[in-house]
Design a protein around this motif. Structure first.
Motif, PDB file in Angstrom:
ATOM      1  N   ASN A 183      14.974  -5.946   7.300  1.00 54.12           N
ATOM      2  CA  ASN A 183      14.622  -4.760   7.925  1.00 54.12           C
ATOM      3  C   ASN A 183      15.452  -3.784   7.211  1.00 54.12           C
ATOM      4  OD1 ASN A 183      12.839  -5.362  10.300  1.00 54.12           O
ATOM      5  ND2 ASN A 183      14.497  -6.818  10.786  1.00 54.12           N
ATOM      6  N   PRO A 184      14.750  -2.620   6.631  1.00 51.09           N
ATOM      7  CA  PRO A 184      15.459  -1.672   5.864  1.00 51.09           C
ATOM      8  C   PRO A 184      15.972  -0.588   6.629  1.00 51.09           C
ATOM      9  CG  PRO A 184      13.022  -1.321   5.745  1.00 51.09           C
ATOM     10  CD  PRO A 184      13.267  -2.617   6.514  1.00 51.09           C
ATOM     11  N   VAL A 185      16.983  -0.919   7.596  1.00 47.34           N
ATOM     12  CA  VAL A 185      17.638  -0.065   8.617  1.00 47.34           C
ATOM     13  C   VAL A 185      18.551   1.140   7.981  1.00 47.34           C
ATOM     14  CG1 VAL A 185      18.811   0.161  10.668  1.00 47.34           C
ATOM     15  CG2 VAL A 185      17.280  -1.623  10.444  1.00 47.34           C
ATOM     16  N   ASP A 186      18.705   2.312   8.131  1.00 41.68           N
ATOM     17  CA  ASP A 186      19.624   3.015   7.368  1.00 41.68           C
ATOM     18  C   ASP A 186      20.893   2.749   8.382  1.00 41.68           C
ATOM     19  OD1 ASP A 186      21.404   4.992   6.742  1.00 41.68           O
ATOM     20  OD2 ASP A 186      19.820   6.626   6.450  1.00 41.68           O
ATOM     21  N   PHE A 187      21.770   2.208   8.036  1.00 43.00           N
ATOM     22  CA  PHE A 187      23.066   1.721   9.024  1.00 43.00           C
ATOM     23  C   PHE A 187      24.120   2.958   8.893  1.00 43.00           C
ATOM     24  CE2 PHE A 187      21.231  -2.320   8.085  1.00 43.00           C
ATOM     25  CZ  PHE A 187      21.400  -3.045   9.591  1.00 43.00           C
ATOM     26  N   ASP A 188      23.771   3.804   7.882  1.00 46.24           N
ATOM     27  CA  ASP A 188      24.528   5.126   7.994  1.00 46.24           C
ATOM     28  C   ASP A 188      24.289   6.001   9.392  1.00 46.24           C
ATOM     29  OD1 ASP A 188      26.036   4.381   5.793  1.00 46.24           O
ATOM     30  OD2 ASP A 188      24.706   5.355   4.188  1.00 46.24           O
ATOM     31  N   THR A 189      22.956   6.251   9.626  1.00 43.53           N
ATOM     32  CA  THR A 189      22.833   7.032  10.714  1.00 43.53           C
ATOM     33  C   THR A 189      22.115   6.095  11.781  1.00 43.53           C
ATOM     34  OG1 THR A 189      20.465   7.132   9.948  1.00 43.53           O
ATOM     35  CG2 THR A 189      21.898   8.779   9.022  1.00 43.53           C
ATOM     36  N   ALA A 192      10.345   4.876   2.190  1.00 47.44           N
ATOM     37  CA  ALA A 192       9.384   6.156   2.711  1.00 47.44           C
ATOM     38  C   ALA A 192       8.577   6.004   3.621  1.00 47.44           C
ATOM     39  CB  ALA A 192       8.645   6.415   1.348  1.00 47.44           C
ATOM     40  N   SER A 193       8.121   7.051   4.395  1.00 48.99           N
ATOM     41  CA  SER A 193       7.193   7.006   5.444  1.00 48.99           C
ATOM     42  C   SER A 193       5.945   6.159   5.337  1.00 48.99           C
ATOM     43  CB  SER A 193       7.040   8.326   6.202  1.00 48.99           C
ATOM     44  OG  SER A 193       6.312   9.236   5.233  1.00 48.99           O
ATOM     45  N   ASP A 194       5.464   6.093   3.989  1.00 52.61           N
ATOM     46  CA  ASP A 194       4.148   5.705   3.880  1.00 52.61           C
ATOM     47  C   ASP A 194       4.718   4.368   2.989  1.00 52.61           C
ATOM     48  OD1 ASP A 194       4.977   6.613   1.392  1.00 52.61           O
ATOM     49  OD2 ASP A 194       3.246   7.379   0.882  1.00 52.61           O
ATOM     50  N   SER A 195       6.028   3.801   2.984  1.00 50.87           N
ATOM     51  CA  SER A 195       6.052   2.208   2.599  1.00 50.87           C
ATOM     52  C   SER A 195       6.673   1.466   3.330  1.00 50.87           C
ATOM     53  CB  SER A 195       6.678   2.682   1.151  1.00 50.87           C
ATOM     54  OG  SER A 195       6.933   1.525   0.355  1.00 50.87           O
ATOM     55  N   SER A 196       7.272   0.327   2.579  1.00 54.63           N
ATOM     56  CA  SER A 196       8.001  -0.685   3.491  1.00 54.63           C
ATOM     57  C   SER A 196       8.823  -1.386   2.488  1.00 54.63           C
ATOM     58  CB  SER A 196       7.215  -1.664   4.091  1.00 54.63           C
ATOM     59  OG  SER A 196       6.410  -2.258   3.182  1.00 54.63           O
ATOM     60  N   ALA A 197       9.900  -1.942   3.004  1.00 49.51           N
ATOM     61  CA  ALA A 197      10.612  -2.823   1.959  1.00 49.51           C
ATOM     62  C   ALA A 197       9.910  -3.915   1.282  1.00 49.51           C
ATOM     63  CB  ALA A 197      11.606  -3.598   2.776  1.00 49.51           C
ATOM     64  N   ALA A 198       8.611  -4.437   1.986  1.00 51.48           N
ATOM     65  CA  ALA A 198       8.126  -5.545   1.228  1.00 51.48           C
ATOM     66  C   ALA A 198       7.142  -4.849   0.458  1.00 51.48           C
ATOM     67  CB  ALA A 198       7.085  -6.123   2.723  1.00 51.48           C
ATOM     68  N   ASN A 214      10.989 -10.829  10.174  1.00 51.76           N
ATOM     69  CA  ASN A 214      11.945  -9.681  10.383  1.00 51.76           C
ATOM     70  C   ASN A 214      11.980  -9.217  11.877  1.00 51.76           C
ATOM     71  OD1 ASN A 214       9.295  -8.428   9.784  1.00 51.76           O
ATOM     72  ND2 ASN A 214      10.477  -6.882  10.425  1.00 51.76           N
ATOM     73  N   THR A 215      10.755  -9.758  12.771  1.00 52.50           N
ATOM     74  CA  THR A 215      10.797  -9.411  14.225  1.00 52.50           C
ATOM     75  C   THR A 215      11.541 -10.539  14.798  1.00 52.50           C
ATOM     76  OG1 THR A 215       8.495 -10.331  14.389  1.00 52.50           O
ATOM     77  CG2 THR A 215       8.959  -7.771  13.810  1.00 52.50           C
ATOM     78  N   ASN A 216      11.928 -11.444  14.167  1.00 48.90           N
ATOM     79  CA  ASN A 216      12.501 -12.458  14.983  1.00 48.90           C
ATOM     80  C   ASN A 216      14.062 -12.680  14.778  1.00 48.90           C
ATOM     81  OD1 ASN A 216       9.978 -13.817  13.662  1.00 48.90           O
ATOM     82  ND2 ASN A 216      10.081 -14.595  15.684  1.00 48.90           N
ATOM     83  N   PHE A 217      14.932 -12.579  15.935  1.00 50.42           N
ATOM     84  CA  PHE A 217      16.261 -12.941  15.972  1.00 50.42           C
ATOM     85  C   PHE A 217      16.546 -14.399  15.654  1.00 50.42           C
ATOM     86  CE2 PHE A 217      16.974  -9.186  19.103  1.00 50.42           C
ATOM     87  CZ  PHE A 217      17.274  -8.309  18.026  1.00 50.42           C
ATOM     88  N   ALA A 218      17.542 -14.585  14.911  1.00 55.82           N
ATOM     89  CA  ALA A 218      17.736 -16.090  14.744  1.00 55.82           C
ATOM     90  C   ALA A 218      17.813 -17.208  15.776  1.00 55.82           C
ATOM     91  CB  ALA A 218      19.188 -16.251  13.689  1.00 55.82           C
ATOM     92  N   ALA A 219      18.612 -16.472  16.680  1.00 56.67           N
ATOM     93  CA  ALA A 219      18.601 -17.417  18.146  1.00 56.67           C
ATOM     94  C   ALA A 219      17.406 -17.827  18.684  1.00 56.67           C
ATOM     95  CB  ALA A 219      19.549 -16.704  19.138  1.00 56.67           C
ATOM     96  N   THR A 220      16.032 -16.954  18.333  1.00 53.92           N
ATOM     97  CA  THR A 220      15.020 -17.369  19.105  1.00 53.92           C
ATOM     98  C   THR A 220      14.360 -18.369  18.163  1.00 53.92           C
ATOM     99  OG1 THR A 220      13.900 -15.760  18.120  1.00 53.92           O
ATOM    100  CG2 THR A 220      14.789 -15.265  19.992  1.00 53.92           C
ATOM    101  N   PHE A 224      13.207  -2.988  13.509  1.00 53.09           N
ATOM    102  CA  PHE A 224      14.040  -1.787  13.903  1.00 53.09           C
ATOM    103  C   PHE A 224      14.450  -1.488  15.243  1.00 53.09           C
ATOM    104  CE2 PHE A 224      14.875   2.861  13.581  1.00 53.09           C
ATOM    105  CZ  PHE A 224      16.316   2.927  13.549  1.00 53.09           C
ATOM    106  N   LEU A 225      13.356  -1.221  15.942  1.00 59.45           N
ATOM    107  CA  LEU A 225      13.597  -1.024  17.081  1.00 59.45           C
ATOM    108  C   LEU A 225      13.959  -2.158  18.318  1.00 59.45           C
ATOM    109  CD1 LEU A 225      12.873   0.621  19.795  1.00 59.45           C
ATOM    110  CD2 LEU A 225      10.430  -0.101  20.116  1.00 59.45           C
TER     111      LEU A 225
END
Length: 207
Positions: free
Chosen positions: A90-96, A103-109, A126-132, A186-187
């Protein structure tokens, strides 16, 4: 029986190794911390090696932070040619902590596929937490791995590993859908950080 290599031995890498091993796959764990790689591999009956060692899997799971993808590419780019590569980042900006770091029209994949044009990139987990993945459920609903990719055969191989390990799969379509999956991931992370959901919860998929 599939042979897979998992680069990364953190929470998600550990969960992936357990799911794959439960389905009968041969598992190689690759990590910088060789002791951690070997410990996890021993738990799932696999092989643990240090980052930089040759990969043995025909399917490679990248269970690393988004920022580490460039080093994975520089280290293993040639070895990944012709292989199925599963991007779980998940390409999260951990600074902000307020946006995705792509980019808004792209993805890490999509970036990964462009960097590895001869590999078949699949977005998954990427939408699964490890515990689940370990428990097999999200709030009483069976856990589901949502995948996306342009290569139908590659998606089928990944799906076989997941379903053999007892987890359901939902196919979101082409790799374009990775953008939406990363936004959802991300959400989900934001909600967990804000303690609106637990790290053992999150979004569920009902059929």
């Amino acid at each position: 029986m599939h042979t897979i290599s998992i680069i990364g031995a953190g929470n998600l890498g550990s969960a992936l190794a357990r799911v794959a091993a439960a389905g009968g796959a041969r598992v190689q764990v690759v990590a910088r911390d060789i002791a951690k790689a070997r410990q996890l591999a021993e738990q799932v009956g696999g092989e643990g090696v240090q980052f930089g060692s040759p990969l043995i899997g025909e399917i490679v799971f990248l269970a690393v932070p988004y920022a580490a993808l460039s080093e994975v590419i520089s280290t293993y780019g040639e070895q990944l040619e012709g292989m199925t590569v599963v991007d779980v980042t998940n390409p999260v900006d951990f600074d902000t902590f307020d946006s995705l770091a792509v980019a808004s029209d792209s993805s890490a994949a999509r970036e990964l596929q462009q960097a590895l044009p001869d590999a078949s990139v699949v977005k998954a987990f990427n939408t699964n937490f490890a515990a689940t993945l370990v428990s097999g459920e999200v709030g009483g609903v069976p856990a589901t791995v949502v995948i996306a990719g342009d290569d139908a055969d590659a998606k089928a191989r990944v799906s076989e590993v997941v379903t053999a390990g007892g987890i359901a799969v939902a196919d979101a379509g082409s790799l374009k859908r990775a953008r939406e999956l990363e936004a959802l991931g991300f959400l989900q992370i934001v909600l967990a950080v804000r303690e609106e959901v637990t790290w053992a919860g999150g979004f569920a998929v009902r059929s």
